[in-house]
Design a protein around this motif. Structure first.
Motif: not given
Length: 445
Positions: A205-218, A258-262, A286-295
């Protein structure tokens, strides 16, 4: 004057011209197939472009077309990219058994594609907890269930293993893309689940593109809060799983990641620890929806000195946190650099000004940089500093993120503050300085 016809162009140039037309997915907009009928030369040149990517969809006609294409050797030799579409318009439950049989047969033909080096898998955006409750061997009740996704991935893993054994001279898989991967241990680079083990792809592998999702709020999970609950085992365990079973095994080989999340990820409800992640060959991140919470939360990115492209999409700094203590126990979230305001209320003083300056100084090869937000800028504009760059979190009955007003970034929270406005001058200065240096590198100055 000498009249120059298109056939007078070198074959290599003509191939570039024909290859610029829309491909198979856009054939209704442009009659790409007609190009092959012009003459034998055009047929020879256009075929590799036309059949470079093929798609395996859901309906019987798609399976028939797939079987027809792969039955022709002169077409198989051009196929380099396979897109597997497992979303929307699924068959009713009585037809699922028939669909599984067709799908298994179709996937088994991957061994016939010697030139295959790219694989894309597109799952449905919605998913449920059925497989988690009943185990990964649960019945194939729904295409949204975890069990269904695990079954599909296990068939793909088996087909790729067979291809590697049966076709020793085949091209290795260089690019892997998975859209809407459920936040559940699925494919594994760590060899702890044999049916879905793809550790044999690690070194290729040279290129990895992951977009992950969470379960439904049902409605089923209304009192259990579904996947919004920060204590849900899937959310708390997926982040370390992502690190240990995807990133660590491949980090010596990847050139693009690339790592992204809904859902927003990285800080809460499970802390992403990038310590020790070193990608010596990484060129694009690529970082999608990444939250930075520390220095030190972004240090793992700044440690990738080979980076030439960095895309921060919908990223934000976590400024205010209402933290009830339960999250801390379940997800082990660090709070060492959070300032205590009141009981279970915290403030993180990090700014994008500091982060932009660090990117400017610590990534010496960066030539392409995007910082944009679909929420704050329409359309996303990489050179415009988005307002929604700070965020707050409240672990109430239904935990929510506050992204701020779209107009000015006001967090509209208990603390009635506007971090985007407070830091605008410093953030803008650092942002413009970073863009100028990136542009100079790009121009070779």
């Amino acid at each position: 004057m000498t009249t120059l016809h298109i056939h007078d162009l070198p074959v290599e140039v003509l191939s570039l011209v024909l290859g610029s037309f829309p491909g198979e997915e856009s054939r209704h907009e442009f009659p790409f197939f007609d190009l092959r009928l012009v003459c034998r030369l055009w047929n020879k040149i256009a075929s590799p472009h036309l059949f470079r990517t093929i798609q395996l969809g859901r309906g019987r006609r798609t399976f028939q077309r797939w079987r027809g294409l792969l039955s022709r050797k002169r077409i198989r030799k051009h196929i380099q990219h396979v897109r597997i579409d497992c979303q929307n318009e699924y068959p009713p439950y009585p037809k699922i058994i028939e669909w599984k049989w067709y799908f298994a047969r179709a996937i088994g033909r991957l061994k016939d594609l010697e030139q295959l080096n790219e694989l894309s898998i597109h799952f449905e955006k919605s998913c449920d907890l059925e497989g988690w409750r009943e185990g990964v061997s649960s019945k194939f009740r729904s295409f949204f269930a975890t069990g269904a996704r695990m079954w599909i991935l296990s068939k793909l893993a088996a087909a790729l293993k067979e291809r590697a054994v049966v076709v020793p001279n085949c091209r290795p898989i260089r690019s892997l893309t998975i859209y809407n991967l459920q936040n559940f241990p699925a494919w594994n680079m760590g060899r702890f689940d044999e049916p879905t083990d793809i550790s044999f792809l690690t070194q290729s592998l040279r290129e990895l593109d992951l977009t992950f999702v969470s379960e439904n709020y049902t409605e089923i999970d209304f009192y259990d809060h579904g996947d919004w609950d920060p204590g849900k085992v899937t959310r708390c365990k997926f982040t370390p799983y992502l690190r240990h079973n995807w990133l660590v095994p491949t980090m010596d080989y990847l050139t693009s990641l690339s790592i992204c999340s809904v859902e927003r990820w990285g800080a809460i409800p499970s802390y992403f620890d990038g310590t020790g992640l070193d990608f010596p060959q990484l060129r694009s991140l690529t970082l999608g929806n990444f939250i930075i919470g520390h220095h030190d939360h972004f240090n793992w990115v700044l440690r990738q000195k080979s980076l030439q492209s960095l895309y921060l999409l919908d990223n934000a700094i976590l400024s205010y946190i209402f933290h009830d203590g339960i999250i801390k126990e379940q997800a082990n979230i660090p709070i060492h650099d959070w300032i205590v305001l009141e009981d279970s209320q915290y403030y993180f003083p990090g700014t994008w000004e500091i982060l932009f300056d660090r990117i400017n100084e610590e990534l010496p090869r960066l030539k392409d940089f995007w910082f944009c937000s679909d929420t704050g800028v329409y359309p996303p504009q990489p050179r415009k500093l988005c307002h929604v760059r700070y965020i707050s979190f409240h672990s109430c009955e239904r935990p929510i993120w506050n992204t701020g007003a779209r107009t000015d970034g006001d967090l509209e929270w208990d603390w009635t503050t506007n971090r985007a406005k407070e830091t605008l001058q410093g953030d803008t200065r650092a942002y413009e300085s970073l863009l100028q240096r990136v542009l100079r590198r790009l121009m070779g100055a």
